[in-house]
Design an enzyme around this catalytic site. Structure first.
Site, short mmCIF file in Angstrom:
data_model
loop_
_atom_site.label_atom_id
_atom_site.label_comp_id
_atom_site.label_asym_id
_atom_site.label_seq_id
_atom_site.Cartn_x
_atom_site.Cartn_y
_atom_site.Cartn_z
N ASP A 153 4.84 -2.29 -2.99
CA ASP A 153 4.49 -2.48 -1.57
C ASP A 153 3.56 -3.68 -1.55
OD1 ASP A 153 3.82 -2.48 1.07
OD2 ASP A 153 3.50 -0.32 1.20
N ASP A 156 0.30 -3.11 1.71
CA ASP A 156 0.30 -1.81 2.38
C ASP A 156 -0.76 -1.83 3.48
OD1 ASP A 156 1.18 0.94 2.64
OD2 ASP A 156 -0.80 1.48 1.89
N THR A 158 -0.01 -2.97 6.72
CA THR A 158 0.22 -4.29 7.34
C THR A 158 -0.49 -4.41 8.68
OG1 THR A 158 2.42 -4.20 6.34
CG2 THR A 158 2.03 -5.96 7.91
N ASP A 317 5.06 3.39 -1.39
CA ASP A 317 3.70 3.75 -0.97
C ASP A 317 2.99 4.61 -2.00
OD1 ASP A 317 3.69 2.58 1.68
OD2 ASP A 317 5.01 4.21 2.33
#
Length: 400
Positions: A153, A156, A158, A317
């Site tokens: 990711d 992470d 965003t 995630d």
């Protein structure tokens, strides 16, 4: 195999440099926002964004790992596609050029001819980064490269990255929102078993220099393979949490008021779960943004448990944090399966795995953690936590 982990640390720092560079200049940052297409959107958010920083980071990780370990780049998977459409309607596939000049040319297409922005980004992309942890130098573990897959990711949380809040006050060390919740997540797993083996979490925005306005970050890692478990948090970071963990081990877990768990949750958590948690944790319920950051709070000992009941976290995630937690003696399990499991059967906890998608699902949903998740540092703590949680959950909540 610590050389792969060393390289992952290095590319995570390069990724953090890109994230910081893109965020440093507001005018540049506004150019980098691209709205995600329908199939790529995370349904948890009404508006979700894909940034060029996201795509750049993912491609930098792929390119660097492939150069150092041929064949590995093809087994790196992530949230982002590498396709952009610029204002002229041109479709551009984001691939890093072998030279800074070639990357400038490609970035110029994405950024509609903005040469200054393209040059600034290309410079960071091609900049050498020297970053390692001496603790890995003495580690000799032979993990066959052909069994490794990698979930990435690139940025992470965003939304927090785009919002860019730098003045959020933490609650007992946990930031509810802000740039501190942004993480770069790289998780390595066994493609045959789905078990997470190595994890790197890079937090690009930890502290800001008040004079230069520049940010410094922090990097955490863990490795768990065939009985070898090492991680970057030795000795443990939070002595407060350690003493609490020890006291929980000595007190009667069946006594309702004997001790309280601390838990970190999403602001969007279901009311049924929040209601049950209020009985189990009292006031020690913390809200925070970003699945990677919430997992990191457990790793750092700022919270005992991270619980999330919805299906809007994904393999990219959770894989990195899961590997680190395994190295610490903890793990990450499927919440729904835990709530339906009879602990008296002696069956193993339902750990998340990373090698197979969800049957019948399309787009990003095939890689969702469909049953929700719980991240924890101690299996004994988790069992006690689950038994208490079940006491306060309505039966319907275990089947939704």
């Amino acid at each position: 195999m610590s050389d792969i982990l060393q390289e992952l640390l290095r590319v995570s720092e390069k990724a953090a440099n890109i994230a910081r560079a893109c965020r440093q200049q507001e005018t540049l940052f506004q150019l980098l926002i691209e709205e995600k297409k329908e199939g790529e959107k995370n349904k948890k958010f009404a508006v979700d964004f894909k940034t060029l920083a996201d795509v750049l980071v993912q491609e930098v990780i792929k390119e660097n790992m492939e150069n150092k370990f041929p064949g590995l780049g093809k087994k790196i998977f992530g949230e982002e596609s590498n396709e952009f459409t610029n204002d002229l309607g041109e479709k551009i596939i984001m691939r890093l050029g072998p030279t800074e000049e070639e990357t400038v040319a490609l970035l110029s297409k994405v950024l509609n001819g903005n040469k200054l922005a393209s040059e600034a980004l290309a410079k960071v992309v091609h900049q050498d980064v020297f970053f390692s942890d001496p603790a890995l130098d003495s580690v000799e573990i032979n993990i066959p490269q052909d069994i490794l897959g990698i979930w990435v990711d690139p940025i992470d949380s965003t939304y927090q990255y785009i919002k860019g809040s730098a003045d959020i006050t933490p609650n007992q060390g946990i930031f509810p929102s802000g740039l501190q919740c942004v993480t770069v997540l790289i998780g390595v797993y066994d493609i045959q078993t789905g078990v997470p083996l190595m994890g790197v979490i890079n937090q690009p925005f930890v502290s800001q220099d008040l004079h230069t306005r520049r940010w410094k970050g922090q990097c955490y890692w863990g490795l768990s393979y065939l009985g070898t478990n090492i991680h970057s948090l030795l000795p443990p970071v939070s002595t407060r949490s350690n003493s609490e963990a020890q006291s929980q081990g000595t007190q009667n877990p069946s006594s309702e008021g004997s001790c309280r768990f601390s838990v970190v949750i999403s602001t969007s958590e279901k009311e049924t779960i929040k209601g049950a948690l209020s009985h189990v944790c009292g006031e020690r319920i913390f809200r925070a943004a970003g699945a990677g950051y919430k997992s990191l709070c457990v790793i750092l000992g700022l919270a005992d448990i991270y619980i999330f009941s919805e299906d809007t976290t994904f393999k990219w995630d959770s894989c990195a944090a899961h590997a680190i937690l395994r190295a610490m003696g903890g793990g990450m399990v499927d919440l729904k399966e835990c709530l339906e499991r009879n602990p008296d059967t002696g069956l193993d906890l339902p750990q998340l795995v990373y090698h197979v998608g969800n049957e019948g699902a399309a787009g990003v949903d095939q890689w969702a953690n469909k049953g929700g998740l719980i991240a924890y540092r101690s299996e004994k703590q988790l069992e006690t936590f689950l038994s208490r949680l079940l006491q306060h959950l309505a039966p319907v909540a275990t089947h939704t």
